[in-house]
Design a protein around this motif. Structure first.
Motif, PDB file in Angstrom:
ATOM      1  N   THR A 102       0.836  -1.197   0.000  1.00  0.00           N
ATOM      2  CA  THR A 102       0.000   0.000   0.000  1.00  0.00           C
ATOM      3  C   THR A 102       0.877   1.255   0.000  1.00  0.00           C
ATOM      4  OG1 THR A 102      -0.069   0.172   2.416  1.00  0.00           O
ATOM      5  CG2 THR A 102      -1.758  -1.213   1.344  1.00  0.00           C
ATOM      6  N   ARG A 137      -5.848   7.923   1.006  1.00  0.00           N
ATOM      7  CA  ARG A 137      -5.369   6.892   0.063  1.00  0.00           C
ATOM      8  C   ARG A 137      -4.317   5.976   0.698  1.00  0.00           C
ATOM      9  NH1 ARG A 137      -8.413   6.680  -4.300  1.00  0.00           N
ATOM     10  NH2 ARG A 137      -6.916   6.984  -5.989  1.00  0.00           N
ATOM     11  N   GLU A 139      -4.349   3.133   2.157  1.00  0.00           N
ATOM     12  CA  GLU A 139      -4.404   1.691   1.931  1.00  0.00           C
ATOM     13  C   GLU A 139      -4.509   1.325   0.450  1.00  0.00           C
ATOM     14  OE1 GLU A 139      -3.773  -0.326   4.372  1.00  0.00           O
ATOM     15  OE2 GLU A 139      -3.681   1.400   5.730  1.00  0.00           O
ATOM     16  N   HIS A 140      -4.353   2.306  -0.418  1.00  0.00           N
ATOM     17  CA  HIS A 140      -4.397   2.037  -1.849  1.00  0.00           C
ATOM     18  C   HIS A 140      -3.030   1.585  -2.350  1.00  0.00           C
ATOM     19  CE1 HIS A 140      -8.091   4.310  -1.401  1.00  0.00           C
ATOM     20  NE2 HIS A 140      -8.428   3.996  -2.644  1.00  0.00           N
ATOM     21  N   ARG A 141      -3.040   0.623  -3.259  1.00  0.00           N
ATOM     22  CA  ARG A 141      -1.812   0.172  -3.897  1.00  0.00           C
ATOM     23  C   ARG A 141      -1.519   1.055  -5.112  1.00  0.00           C
ATOM     24  NH1 ARG A 141      -3.734  -4.180  -1.235  1.00  0.00           N
ATOM     25  NH2 ARG A 141      -2.164  -5.465  -0.189  1.00  0.00           N
ATOM     26  N   GLU A 144      -3.861   1.553  -7.987  1.00  0.00           N
ATOM     27  CA  GLU A 144      -5.123   2.226  -7.680  1.00  0.00           C
ATOM     28  C   GLU A 144      -4.963   3.746  -7.574  1.00  0.00           C
ATOM     29  OE1 GLU A 144      -7.420  -0.947  -4.914  1.00  0.00           O
ATOM     30  OE2 GLU A 144      -5.484  -0.265  -4.113  1.00  0.00           O
ATOM     31  N   LEU A 145      -3.756   4.238  -7.868  1.00  0.00           N
ATOM     32  CA  LEU A 145      -3.459   5.661  -7.755  1.00  0.00           C
ATOM     33  C   LEU A 145      -3.156   6.245  -9.129  1.00  0.00           C
ATOM     34  CD1 LEU A 145      -1.021   5.462  -4.703  1.00  0.00           C
ATOM     35  CD2 LEU A 145      -3.442   6.090  -4.638  1.00  0.00           C
ATOM     36  N   GLU A 149      -0.567  11.015  -8.022  1.00  0.00           N
ATOM     37  CA  GLU A 149      -0.645  10.461  -6.662  1.00  0.00           C
ATOM     38  C   GLU A 149       0.529   9.532  -6.391  1.00  0.00           C
ATOM     39  OE1 GLU A 149      -5.473  10.450  -5.876  1.00  0.00           O
ATOM     40  OE2 GLU A 149      -4.552   8.769  -6.946  1.00  0.00           O
ATOM     41  N   ARG A 150       0.897   8.727  -7.367  1.00  0.00           N
ATOM     42  CA  ARG A 150       2.051   7.832  -7.180  1.00  0.00           C
ATOM     43  C   ARG A 150       3.326   8.639  -6.937  1.00  0.00           C
ATOM     44  NH1 ARG A 150      -0.719   4.613 -11.209  1.00  0.00           N
ATOM     45  NH2 ARG A 150       0.481   5.581 -12.908  1.00  0.00           N
TER      46      ARG A 150
END
Length: 226
Positions: A102, A137, A139-141, A144-145, A149-150
Protein backbone atom coordinates in the motif's frame (compact mmCIF):
# COMPACT_ATOMS: atom_id res chain seq x y z
CA UNK A 1 29.31 27.19 7.45
CA UNK A 2 26.06 27.00 5.50
CA UNK A 3 27.24 24.57 2.82
CA UNK A 4 25.58 21.18 2.97
CA UNK A 5 27.45 19.68 0.02
CA UNK A 6 30.85 20.38 -1.50
CA UNK A 7 31.83 18.54 -4.67
CA UNK A 8 35.56 18.64 -5.36
CA UNK A 9 37.15 17.91 -8.77
CA UNK A 10 34.79 15.03 -9.54
CA UNK A 11 35.56 12.71 -12.45
CA UNK A 12 33.63 9.66 -13.60
CA UNK A 13 34.52 7.37 -16.49
CA UNK A 14 33.09 4.11 -17.69
CA UNK A 15 34.97 1.51 -19.66
CA UNK A 16 34.10 -0.51 -22.76
CA UNK A 17 36.88 -3.04 -22.78
CA UNK A 18 40.04 -0.93 -22.85
CA UNK A 19 38.22 2.17 -24.11
CA UNK A 20 37.63 4.90 -21.53
CA UNK A 21 34.30 6.72 -21.78
CA UNK A 22 34.63 9.92 -19.70
CA UNK A 23 31.34 11.35 -18.45
CA UNK A 24 32.24 13.86 -15.73
CA UNK A 25 35.45 15.85 -16.18
CA UNK A 26 36.27 17.77 -13.02
CA UNK A 27 33.00 18.95 -11.48
CA UNK A 28 33.13 21.43 -8.60
CA UNK A 29 29.88 22.39 -6.91
CA UNK A 30 28.58 23.67 -3.59
CA UNK A 31 25.00 23.42 -2.34
CA UNK A 32 23.69 25.30 0.66
CA UNK A 33 21.20 24.02 3.21
CA UNK A 34 17.57 24.63 2.23
CA UNK A 35 18.59 25.49 -1.34
CA UNK A 36 16.81 24.21 -4.44
CA UNK A 37 19.31 23.60 -7.24
CA UNK A 38 18.26 22.60 -10.75
CA UNK A 39 20.75 20.76 -12.95
CA UNK A 40 20.16 21.08 -16.68
CA UNK A 41 21.98 20.04 -19.83
CA UNK A 42 21.70 18.00 -22.99
CA UNK A 43 20.87 14.30 -22.87
CA UNK A 44 23.93 12.18 -22.15
CA UNK A 45 25.97 15.02 -20.65
CA UNK A 46 26.23 13.37 -17.22
CA UNK A 47 23.35 14.83 -15.18
CA UNK A 48 22.06 11.50 -13.89
CA UNK A 49 25.63 10.28 -13.33
CA UNK A 50 26.29 13.32 -11.15
CA UNK A 51 23.06 12.74 -9.24
CA UNK A 52 24.00 9.08 -8.62
CA UNK A 53 27.37 10.15 -7.25
CA UNK A 54 25.77 12.80 -5.05
CA UNK A 55 23.54 10.07 -3.66
CA UNK A 56 26.37 7.63 -3.05
CA UNK A 57 24.85 5.16 -5.52
CA UNK A 58 28.18 5.01 -7.33
CA UNK A 59 31.78 5.97 -6.60
CA UNK A 60 33.77 8.47 -8.67
CA UNK A 61 36.86 7.74 -10.71
CA UNK A 62 38.52 10.73 -9.04
CA UNK A 63 37.48 13.48 -6.65
CA UNK A 64 35.08 13.37 -3.76
CA UNK A 65 31.92 14.75 -2.20
CA UNK A 66 31.65 16.19 1.30
CA UNK A 67 28.38 16.31 3.27
CA UNK A 68 28.78 18.84 6.08
CA UNK A 69 32.52 18.24 5.91
CA UNK A 70 32.34 14.42 5.84
CA UNK A 71 33.94 12.71 2.84
CA UNK A 72 31.27 10.14 1.97
CA UNK A 73 33.63 8.13 -0.22
CA UNK A 74 35.94 7.57 2.73
CA UNK A 75 33.12 5.39 4.13
CA UNK A 76 33.17 1.67 3.52
CA UNK A 77 30.32 0.11 1.56
CA UNK A 78 28.27 -0.76 4.66
CA UNK A 79 28.71 2.73 6.13
CA UNK A 80 27.83 4.31 2.78
CA UNK A 81 24.68 2.16 2.54
CA UNK A 82 23.59 3.38 5.96
CA UNK A 83 24.38 7.01 5.13
CA UNK A 84 22.46 6.75 1.87
CA UNK A 85 19.36 5.29 3.51
CA UNK A 86 19.28 7.64 6.48
CA UNK A 87 20.51 10.94 5.02
CA UNK A 88 19.42 11.04 1.36
CA UNK A 89 15.97 10.84 -0.22
CA UNK A 90 15.39 9.93 -3.86
CA UNK A 91 12.62 10.76 -6.31
CA UNK A 92 12.86 9.37 -9.84
CA UNK A 93 10.93 9.94 -13.05
CA UNK A 94 9.24 6.59 -12.53
CA UNK A 95 8.06 6.25 -8.97
CA UNK A 96 9.54 2.76 -8.33
CA UNK A 97 6.86 1.97 -5.75
CA UNK A 98 6.49 -1.67 -4.75
CA UNK A 99 3.23 -2.78 -6.39
CA UNK A 100 2.28 -5.35 -3.76
CA UNK A 101 2.39 -2.80 -0.92
CA UNK A 102 0.00 0.00 0.00
CA UNK A 103 0.94 3.67 -0.13
CA UNK A 104 1.45 3.62 3.64
CA UNK A 105 3.69 0.54 3.47
CA UNK A 106 5.74 1.97 0.61
CA UNK A 107 6.40 5.21 2.47
CA UNK A 108 7.24 3.44 5.73
CA UNK A 109 9.73 1.06 4.06
CA UNK A 110 12.90 3.24 4.33
CA UNK A 111 12.15 3.79 8.02
CA UNK A 112 11.86 0.07 8.60
CA UNK A 113 15.11 -0.52 6.71
CA UNK A 114 16.69 2.04 9.06
CA UNK A 115 15.41 -0.16 11.93
CA UNK A 116 12.83 2.25 13.23
CA UNK A 117 10.07 0.68 15.27
CA UNK A 118 7.16 -0.30 13.07
CA UNK A 119 4.68 2.03 14.75
CA UNK A 120 7.13 4.97 14.50
CA UNK A 121 7.78 4.35 10.80
CA UNK A 122 4.08 3.96 10.01
CA UNK A 123 3.07 7.01 12.04
CA UNK A 124 5.66 9.10 10.19
CA UNK A 125 4.50 7.66 6.85
CA UNK A 126 0.88 8.49 7.64
CA UNK A 127 1.80 12.03 8.67
CA UNK A 128 3.67 12.61 5.40
CA UNK A 129 0.94 11.12 3.23
CA UNK A 130 -1.58 13.36 4.90
CA UNK A 131 0.73 16.32 4.33
CA UNK A 132 1.01 15.61 0.59
CA UNK A 133 -2.76 15.30 0.32
CA UNK A 134 -3.14 11.52 0.33
CA UNK A 135 -4.61 10.95 3.77
CA UNK A 136 -7.57 9.16 2.21
CA UNK A 137 -5.37 6.89 0.06
CA UNK A 138 -3.22 5.21 2.72
CA UNK A 139 -4.40 1.69 1.93
CA UNK A 140 -4.40 2.04 -1.85
CA UNK A 141 -1.81 0.17 -3.90
CA UNK A 142 0.10 1.94 -6.71
CA UNK A 143 -2.18 0.53 -9.43
CA UNK A 144 -5.12 2.23 -7.68
CA UNK A 145 -3.46 5.66 -7.75
CA UNK A 146 -3.07 8.23 -10.53
CA UNK A 147 0.36 9.17 -11.86
CA UNK A 148 0.44 12.33 -9.78
CA UNK A 149 -0.65 10.46 -6.66
CA UNK A 150 2.05 7.83 -7.18
CA UNK A 151 4.69 10.55 -7.46
CA UNK A 152 3.38 12.17 -4.26
CA UNK A 153 3.79 8.81 -2.53
CA UNK A 154 7.35 8.65 -3.87
CA UNK A 155 8.06 12.15 -2.51
CA UNK A 156 6.66 11.19 0.90
CA UNK A 157 8.83 8.06 0.87
CA UNK A 158 11.89 10.19 0.09
CA UNK A 159 11.18 12.31 3.19
CA UNK A 160 10.36 9.60 5.71
CA UNK A 161 13.85 9.45 7.24
CA UNK A 162 14.12 13.25 7.39
CA UNK A 163 17.07 13.29 4.97
CA UNK A 164 19.67 16.01 4.61
CA UNK A 165 18.79 16.28 0.94
CA UNK A 166 16.33 14.99 -1.65
CA UNK A 167 17.73 14.14 -5.07
CA UNK A 168 15.14 14.19 -7.84
CA UNK A 169 15.80 12.87 -11.35
CA UNK A 170 13.18 14.21 -13.81
CA UNK A 171 10.51 14.02 -11.07
CA UNK A 172 7.72 15.22 -13.37
CA UNK A 173 9.02 13.87 -16.67
CA UNK A 174 6.28 11.26 -16.86
CA UNK A 175 3.37 13.55 -15.91
CA UNK A 176 1.05 15.88 -17.79
CA UNK A 177 1.47 19.64 -17.43
CA UNK A 178 -1.23 20.21 -14.83
CA UNK A 179 -0.03 17.33 -12.65
CA UNK A 180 3.58 18.43 -13.11
CA UNK A 181 2.74 21.90 -11.84
CA UNK A 182 1.05 20.43 -8.77
CA UNK A 183 4.15 18.33 -7.99
CA UNK A 184 6.39 21.38 -8.51
CA UNK A 185 4.25 23.34 -6.04
CA UNK A 186 4.56 20.51 -3.54
CA UNK A 187 8.37 20.48 -3.77
CA UNK A 188 8.52 24.23 -3.13
CA UNK A 189 6.08 23.95 -0.23
CA UNK A 190 8.27 21.26 1.35
CA UNK A 191 11.29 23.50 0.89
CA UNK A 192 9.47 26.42 2.49
CA UNK A 193 7.87 24.52 5.37
CA UNK A 194 10.71 22.12 6.26
CA UNK A 195 13.80 23.90 4.83
CA UNK A 196 14.27 20.77 2.73
CA UNK A 197 17.22 20.87 0.35
CA UNK A 198 16.60 19.63 -3.20
CA UNK A 199 18.82 18.94 -6.19
CA UNK A 200 16.65 18.38 -9.24
CA UNK A 201 17.78 17.11 -12.64
CA UNK A 202 15.24 18.28 -15.18
CA UNK A 203 14.53 19.14 -18.81
CA UNK A 204 11.49 21.13 -17.66
CA UNK A 205 12.44 24.77 -18.11
CA UNK A 206 9.55 26.02 -15.97
CA UNK A 207 10.74 23.90 -13.06
CA UNK A 208 14.39 24.85 -13.63
CA UNK A 209 13.65 28.58 -13.67
CA UNK A 210 11.86 28.34 -10.31
CA UNK A 211 14.98 26.98 -8.60
CA UNK A 212 17.17 29.10 -6.34
CA UNK A 213 20.08 28.29 -8.63
CA UNK A 214 20.48 26.84 -12.10
CA UNK A 215 23.53 24.68 -12.84
CA UNK A 216 24.29 23.67 -16.41
CA UNK A 217 26.41 20.68 -17.34
CA UNK A 218 28.33 20.96 -20.62
CA UNK A 219 30.74 18.24 -21.72
CA UNK A 220 30.88 16.82 -18.21
CA UNK A 221 31.69 20.10 -16.50
CA UNK A 222 29.67 22.68 -14.57
CA UNK A 223 29.14 25.72 -16.76
CA UNK A 224 28.23 29.16 -15.42
CA UNK A 225 26.24 28.24 -12.28
CA UNK A 226 23.98 31.19 -11.46
Amino acid sequence: MNNLIRVVDLYKSYYDGLTELPVLRGVDLEVKKAEIVAIVGASGVGKSTLLHLLGGLDRPTEGTIFYEGEDIFALNDQELDRFRNEEIGYVFQFHHLLPEFTALENVAMPGLIARQKSDVAHDRAKELLEYVGLGERLEHRPTELSGGERQRVAIARALVNQPKIVLADEPTGNLDQKTSEAVHDLLWTLNDQFNQTFIIVTHNQTLAQRADRLVQLVDGQVFDPV
